[in-house]
Design an enzyme around this catalytic site. Structure first.
Site, PDB file in Angstrom:
ATOM      1  N   ASP A  28      98.006 -67.448  76.994  1.00 36.90           N
ATOM      2  CA  ASP A  28      98.453 -67.073  75.650  1.00 36.90           C
ATOM      3  C   ASP A  28      98.727 -68.343  74.860  1.00 36.90           C
ATOM      4  O   ASP A  28      99.188 -69.349  75.402  1.00 36.90           O
ATOM      5  CB  ASP A  28      99.662 -66.134  75.689  1.00 36.90           C
ATOM      6  CG  ASP A  28     100.951 -66.798  76.123  1.00 36.90           C
ATOM      7  OD1 ASP A  28     101.661 -67.337  75.264  1.00 36.90           O
ATOM      8  OD2 ASP A  28     101.255 -66.756  77.337  1.00 36.90           O
ATOM      9  N   ASP A 125     106.903 -59.215  70.918  1.00 34.84           N
ATOM     10  CA  ASP A 125     107.662 -60.263  71.610  1.00 34.84           C
ATOM     11  C   ASP A 125     109.139 -60.124  71.269  1.00 34.84           C
ATOM     12  O   ASP A 125     109.547 -60.382  70.132  1.00 34.84           O
ATOM     13  CB  ASP A 125     107.116 -61.629  71.172  1.00 34.84           C
ATOM     14  CG  ASP A 125     107.698 -62.783  71.976  1.00 34.84           C
ATOM     15  OD1 ASP A 125     108.774 -62.617  72.581  1.00 34.84           O
ATOM     16  OD2 ASP A 125     107.080 -63.865  71.986  1.00 34.84           O
ATOM     17  N   GLU A 127     112.551 -61.598  72.250  1.00 37.19           N
ATOM     18  CA  GLU A 127     113.329 -62.631  72.919  1.00 37.19           C
ATOM     19  C   GLU A 127     114.136 -63.398  71.884  1.00 37.19           C
ATOM     20  O   GLU A 127     113.856 -63.328  70.687  1.00 37.19           O
ATOM     21  CB  GLU A 127     112.419 -63.589  73.685  1.00 37.19           C
ATOM     22  CG  GLU A 127     111.409 -64.311  72.811  1.00 37.19           C
ATOM     23  CD  GLU A 127     110.542 -65.274  73.594  1.00 37.19           C
ATOM     24  OE1 GLU A 127     111.108 -66.087  74.350  1.00 37.19           O
ATOM     25  OE2 GLU A 127     109.303 -65.226  73.428  1.00 37.19           O
TER      26      GLU A 127
END
Length: 230
Positions: A28, A125, A127
């Site tokens: 990624d 995502d 986080e």
């Protein structure tokens, strides 16, 4: 007893070998990545490319925006021979200046449609970015925001999943994560081992779909992350 132990050991080995046989390596990227780097990773057995398509851009007003490297990285990956490409979205959260979840998702969806980008899945995502102060609104507000992202992505009919690190989902989102167990989970354990048999359940997920096993590593002339998927 010896027979039982031996049979169990053999079964464990077979399961481990089976999991490994069906594992797929992936990279990624978020930084601008050349065709040469994508070719190098593909030649080394990394069959999938995951490209950041959306970034939090928390310094903007409104916050959240298409990653300026996205289309170039997508085209470079295609030129290098990648046919299995996924996208991840790092949303803007935790600030009053952030665009709404619907605005952010629609922006990425519209770009993908306009440029006829073919992606297998979109990853949300989730986080903490200590520089941005995201997801700092408390569990109630955090759950509400994540529910909105979940609802909008679900309404698109596209395949999507969650990326997260450690026990973040359990700490920040409590029961919502448990209800989201049906979503694929891409998690991070930086043990440098491209195997999926060491998953430690968190946030309600009993099994992971993919693991980021090495992060921000210099590889094939660039800095990227290494992953393994089922």
């Amino acid at each position: 007893m010896k027979f039982i132990f031996t049979a169990l050991a053999i079964f464990t080995i077979i399961v481990s070998m089976t999991n490994q046989a069906f594992a797929r390596l992936a990279i990624d990227v978020s930084a601008l990545t050349s065709v040469a780097t994508f070719k190098c990773t593909k030649n080394l057995g990394y069959e999938r490319a995951i490209i950041r398509g959306y970034r939090e851009a928390y310094g903007r007003n409104p916050g959240g925006g298409i990653d300026p490297n996205f289309l170039k990285n997508y085209n470079n990956a295609k030129k290098a021979g990648y046919t299995y490409i996924e996208v991840y979205m790092f949303p803007c959260t935790g600030r009053s200046t952030c665009k709404t979840p619907r605005q952010q998702v629609n922006e990425l969806v519209q770009l993908i449609k306009t440029h006829r980008v073919i992606v297998q899945r979109v990853w949300l995502d989730i986080e903490v970015d200590p520089n941005a102060g995201n997801w700092n609104l408390g569990q109630v507000k955090n759950r509400q925001i994540l529910k909105e992202f979940h609802a909008v992505w679900k309404s698109t009919g596209w395949k999507f999943g969650i990326y997260s690190v450690g026990n973040f989902l359990h700490i920040y989102f409590s029961s919502l994560a448990r209800r989201a167990d049906t979503l694929p989970l891409w998690y991070a354990i930086y043990d440098k081992k491209p195997v999926l048999n060491n998953y430690r359940p968190f946030g309600g997920w009993t099994r992971g779909t993919g693991k980021q096993y090495d992060g921000d590593v210099k590889f094939c002339g660039a800095r990227l992350d290494k992953n393994v998927f089922r």
